[in-house]
Design a protein around this motif. Sequence first.
Motif, PDB file in Angstrom:
ATOM      1  N   GLY A 355       9.269  21.792 -24.443  1.00 10.64           N
ATOM      2  CA  GLY A 355       8.944  22.382 -23.156  1.00 10.64           C
ATOM      3  C   GLY A 355      10.151  22.852 -22.386  1.00 10.64           C
ATOM      4  N   ALA A 356      11.342  22.814 -23.004  1.00 12.69           N
ATOM      5  CA  ALA A 356      12.568  23.286 -22.346  1.00 12.69           C
ATOM      6  C   ALA A 356      12.702  24.791 -22.498  1.00 12.69           C
ATOM      7  CB  ALA A 356      13.786  22.589 -22.942  1.00 12.69           C
ATOM      8  N   VAL A 363      14.228  32.040 -30.284  1.00 12.10           N
ATOM      9  CA  VAL A 363      12.799  32.184 -30.554  1.00 12.10           C
ATOM     10  C   VAL A 363      12.055  30.895 -30.235  1.00 12.10           C
ATOM     11  CG1 VAL A 363      11.070  32.676 -32.322  1.00 12.10           C
ATOM     12  CG2 VAL A 363      13.245  33.906 -32.331  1.00 12.10           C
ATOM     13  N   GLY A 364      10.953  31.034 -29.496  1.00 10.67           N
ATOM     14  CA  GLY A 364      10.113  29.888 -29.170  1.00 10.67           C
ATOM     15  C   GLY A 364       8.718  30.348 -28.807  1.00 10.67           C
ATOM     16  N   THR A 365       7.966  29.481 -28.143  1.00  8.34           N
ATOM     17  CA  THR A 365       6.597  29.801 -27.741  1.00  8.34           C
ATOM     18  C   THR A 365       6.612  30.482 -26.377  1.00  8.34           C
ATOM     19  OG1 THR A 365       5.787  27.875 -28.949  1.00  8.34           O
ATOM     20  CG2 THR A 365       4.293  28.866 -27.346  1.00  8.34           C
ATOM     21  N   VAL A 366       5.843  31.568 -26.258  1.00 10.64           N
ATOM     22  CA  VAL A 366       5.793  32.354 -25.027  1.00 10.64           C
ATOM     23  C   VAL A 366       4.795  31.718 -24.063  1.00 10.64           C
ATOM     24  CG1 VAL A 366       5.323  34.629 -24.024  1.00 10.64           C
ATOM     25  CG2 VAL A 366       6.363  34.444 -26.309  1.00 10.64           C
ATOM     26  N   TYR A 367       5.249  31.449 -22.842  1.00  9.97           N
ATOM     27  CA  TYR A 367       4.400  30.919 -21.768  1.00  9.97           C
ATOM     28  C   TYR A 367       4.432  31.884 -20.596  1.00  9.97           C
ATOM     29  CZ  TYR A 367       3.834  26.311 -23.921  1.00  9.97           C
ATOM     30  OH  TYR A 367       3.483  25.282 -24.762  1.00  9.97           O
ATOM     31  N   MET A 368       3.366  31.883 -19.804  1.00  8.68           N
ATOM     32  CA  MET A 368       3.312  32.778 -18.654  1.00  8.68           C
ATOM     33  C   MET A 368       2.408  32.209 -17.577  1.00  8.68           C
ATOM     34  SD  MET A 368       0.879  35.898 -20.021  1.00  8.68           S
ATOM     35  CE  MET A 368       1.421  35.924 -21.714  1.00  8.68           C
ATOM     36  N   LYS A 369       2.451  32.857 -16.422  1.00  2.00           N
ATOM     37  CA  LYS A 369       1.490  32.605 -15.357  1.00  2.00           C
ATOM     38  C   LYS A 369       1.493  33.822 -14.450  1.00  2.00           C
ATOM     39  CE  LYS A 369       4.458  30.398 -11.883  1.00  2.00           C
ATOM     40  NZ  LYS A 369       4.570  29.299 -10.905  1.00  2.00           N
ATOM     41  N   MET A 370       0.463  33.928 -13.608  1.00  2.26           N
ATOM     42  CA  MET A 370       0.350  35.035 -12.668  1.00  2.26           C
ATOM     43  C   MET A 370       0.256  34.478 -11.266  1.00  2.26           C
ATOM     44  SD  MET A 370       0.370  38.274 -12.467  1.00  2.26           S
ATOM     45  CE  MET A 370       0.647  38.938 -10.842  1.00  2.26           C
ATOM     46  N   LYS A 379     -15.977  23.949 -19.470  1.00  4.63           N
ATOM     47  CA  LYS A 379     -16.426  22.762 -20.194  1.00  4.63           C
ATOM     48  C   LYS A 379     -15.454  22.318 -21.288  1.00  4.63           C
ATOM     49  CE  LYS A 379     -21.363  23.833 -19.579  1.00  4.63           C
ATOM     50  NZ  LYS A 379     -22.645  24.049 -20.273  1.00  4.63           N
ATOM     51  N   ASP A 380     -14.153  22.641 -21.144  1.00 14.36           N
ATOM     52  CA  ASP A 380     -13.189  22.246 -22.174  1.00 14.36           C
ATOM     53  C   ASP A 380     -11.848  21.897 -21.526  1.00 14.36           C
ATOM     54  OD1 ASP A 380     -11.652  21.828 -24.440  1.00 14.36           O
ATOM     55  OD2 ASP A 380     -12.574  23.475 -25.543  1.00 14.36           O
ATOM     56  N   ARG A 381     -11.799  20.739 -20.890  1.00 18.66           N
ATOM     57  CA  ARG A 381     -10.568  20.302 -20.234  1.00 18.66           C
ATOM     58  C   ARG A 381      -9.442  20.114 -21.251  1.00 18.66           C
ATOM     59  NH1 ARG A 381      -8.994  18.190 -15.515  1.00 18.66           N
ATOM     60  NH2 ARG A 381     -11.116  18.280 -14.694  1.00 18.66           N
ATOM     61  N   GLU A 382      -9.790  19.633 -22.459  1.00 20.03           N
ATOM     62  CA  GLU A 382      -8.760  19.391 -23.473  1.00 20.03           C
ATOM     63  C   GLU A 382      -8.044  20.684 -23.846  1.00 20.03           C
ATOM     64  OE1 GLU A 382      -8.253  17.688 -28.046  1.00 20.03           O
ATOM     65  OE2 GLU A 382     -10.199  17.583 -27.044  1.00 20.03           O
ATOM     66  N   LYS A 383      -8.806  21.762 -24.058  1.00 14.26           N
ATOM     67  CA  LYS A 383      -8.178  23.033 -24.398  1.00 14.26           C
ATOM     68  C   LYS A 383      -7.348  23.547 -23.229  1.00 14.26           C
ATOM     69  CE  LYS A 383      -8.943  27.768 -25.945  1.00 14.26           C
ATOM     70  NZ  LYS A 383      -9.865  28.793 -26.449  1.00 14.26           N
ATOM     71  N   THR A 384      -7.862  23.387 -22.003  1.00 12.92           N
ATOM     72  CA  THR A 384      -7.125  23.826 -20.825  1.00 12.92           C
ATOM     73  C   THR A 384      -5.773  23.128 -20.754  1.00 12.92           C
ATOM     74  OG1 THR A 384      -9.208  24.182 -19.635  1.00 12.92           O
ATOM     75  CG2 THR A 384      -7.208  24.025 -18.307  1.00 12.92           C
ATOM     76  N   GLU A 385      -5.775  21.800 -20.928  1.00 10.51           N
ATOM     77  CA  GLU A 385      -4.544  21.037 -20.809  1.00 10.51           C
ATOM     78  C   GLU A 385      -3.598  21.291 -21.976  1.00 10.51           C
ATOM     79  OE1 GLU A 385      -5.857  17.035 -20.343  1.00 10.51           O
ATOM     80  OE2 GLU A 385      -6.440  17.311 -18.230  1.00 10.51           O
ATOM     81  N   LYS A 386      -4.154  21.497 -23.169  1.00 14.12           N
ATOM     82  CA  LYS A 386      -3.332  21.705 -24.355  1.00 14.12           C
ATOM     83  C   LYS A 386      -2.559  23.014 -24.281  1.00 14.12           C
ATOM     84  CE  LYS A 386      -3.633  21.425 -29.397  1.00 14.12           C
ATOM     85  NZ  LYS A 386      -4.539  21.287 -30.562  1.00 14.12           N
ATOM     86  N   SER A 387      -3.105  24.005 -23.551  1.00 15.95           N
ATOM     87  CA  SER A 387      -2.460  25.315 -23.477  1.00 15.95           C
ATOM     88  C   SER A 387      -1.372  25.368 -22.412  1.00 15.95           C
ATOM     89  CB  SER A 387      -3.508  26.398 -23.173  1.00 15.95           C
ATOM     90  OG  SER A 387      -3.986  26.263 -21.837  1.00 15.95           O
ATOM     91  N   ARG A 388      -1.174  24.283 -21.664  1.00 17.17           N
ATOM     92  CA  ARG A 388      -0.299  24.324 -20.496  1.00 17.17           C
ATOM     93  C   ARG A 388       0.954  23.464 -20.633  1.00 17.17           C
ATOM     94  NH1 ARG A 388      -4.936  23.966 -15.754  1.00 17.17           N
ATOM     95  NH2 ARG A 388      -5.382  26.192 -15.653  1.00 17.17           N
ATOM     96  N   VAL A 389       2.015  23.937 -19.967  1.00 17.66           N
ATOM     97  CA  VAL A 389       3.198  23.144 -19.661  1.00 17.66           C
ATOM     98  C   VAL A 389       3.427  23.337 -18.175  1.00 17.66           C
ATOM     99  CG1 VAL A 389       5.679  22.885 -19.944  1.00 17.66           C
ATOM    100  CG2 VAL A 389       4.249  23.312 -21.952  1.00 17.66           C
ATOM    101  N   GLY A 390       3.161  22.318 -17.393  1.00 19.20           N
ATOM    102  CA  GLY A 390       3.200  22.481 -15.939  1.00 19.20           C
ATOM    103  C   GLY A 390       2.146  23.478 -15.506  1.00 19.20           C
TER     104      GLY A 390
END
Length: 524
Positions: A355-356, A363-370, A379-390
């Motif tokens: 997560g650094a 090269v790493g994983t691309v994260y974003m927000k708007m 109805k899928d809290r697990e998927k919501t949380e798994k896709s997030r860092v902060g």
Amino acid sequence: MPTSALPQAGTLGVWNIAAERPEATAVIDPDGTEISYGELTAKANSYARGLQALGLETGDAIVVLQPNGVELLAAYFAAIQSGLYVVMVNWHLVGPEVAYILSDSGAKAFLAHERFGEVAVAAAEEAGVPERARFAVGEVAGFHRIEELGSGEGDGRPGRRTSGSPMLYTSGTTGRPKGVRRPLSGADPDQVPAASTWFFGIYGLSPFDGHVHLCGSPLYHTAVLNFVVISIQLGHPAVLMDRWDPEEMLRLIERYRVTHSHMVPTQFRRLLALPEEVRGRYDVSSLRNMIHGAAPCPLEVKRQMLDWWGPVVTEYYAATEGGGTVISGEEWLRKPGSVGRPWPGSTVTVLDESGAELPPGEVGTVYMKMGDSTFEYHKDREKTEKSRVGDLFTLGDVGHLDEDGYLYLHDRKNDMIISGGVNIYPAEIEGELVMHPKVADVAVFGVPHDDWGEEIKAVVQPAEGVEPNDELTGELLEYAGSRLARFKLPRSIDYAEQLPRDPNGKLYKRKLRDPYWQGRDRAI
């Protein structure tokens, strides 16, 4: 141009334009019928009154299974002015898949089309949608005709008006699709959200500026729907295609002096495959901004489109969940292969496994927000949380930022091949192989190897009239060897009559890859 004059500068929004210039053209249906703002809003008002008469309340959902056309748009605007969630369903789905979305979304009404009547009936029965809440364009057994929705409920706008929202379902490449459900704003539906004018401003598209939009992809896709709806709200007539065809697109561009569209690389390749005399037969000088995304575009395809149409080809990378990047044609020529810099207000960063944040070039994983936008997978809290860092989220894409903040995508994380401990990105290999004249389409992925973990497999859809055989395999491997490092070369090539893509160009690679891994665990 549409036979009715384009809306002049005035108040934004479909209902405001209808009040000021009811005769102005809002939509050109696939059959060529021109529908005015007055006609479009009259339909939307009738359907909204009918939905409220059925007992639908703010926050309820409706599901729409219809092809591109004014009826679909009327259903959309009916929901948007009634405080409802509207779910546009992929009409390639089968009955049980549509039934799942009906049930999962909690749909209180189902609006279908006779073209998909068999699927609609099966889905409605399985999901238990009551007959009183089933409506269809044309004749569908057990469904009321759409003309009955709102009939006898008076005229004018519905009694309760507050802004609704689209609820889009993700592709569901792993497990069931998930609905992206945003909180309702409670805003006045007559007011166009500032985000809409801001979003079009990214592409240089302003209200009432003579623009004409062409829609060549199904409206169940998030970006496609957004571009059409915002165009209409900003006074840009929308020309709808039912089935996309490259020469028909060129004809419509010339006929209606189209200025902007939303496209995918597959469409670019089919346009470029037209004979030179066909391409030169149509006047495309009206084009101002042809916007593409949704799938990686091979560099050579992009260059050829820029050579043909000029620097009007704009690329973006974005998500239903929010946030994205954009790059103009002129910028791309300076930064070939990039998908651009973040939109104003959008954050795009690249993180490592812990997560650094990674420095430019890593090269790493691309994260974003708007901005402060929030969402959850319905109805899928697990998927919501798994896709997030902060407060950042990821689609699972791998890439890097350069020193100027331009993003370069390498591939989907789940598509990356790890062979002998080396990371290999299939998109790069696909981008080279697809340019061979005997290749219509290609998918590259990893298959099991006892020593290396994975080896590179290519599945090729040969061009029309090309025979798949050992000679073709040798020719393609030799071609790839002249353009790629040896460790990136496919170790074998299989052939398929058609690769599994949706109409928006997205490749369902798992359908090709999974049989090779049956009974085995993937390295990632």
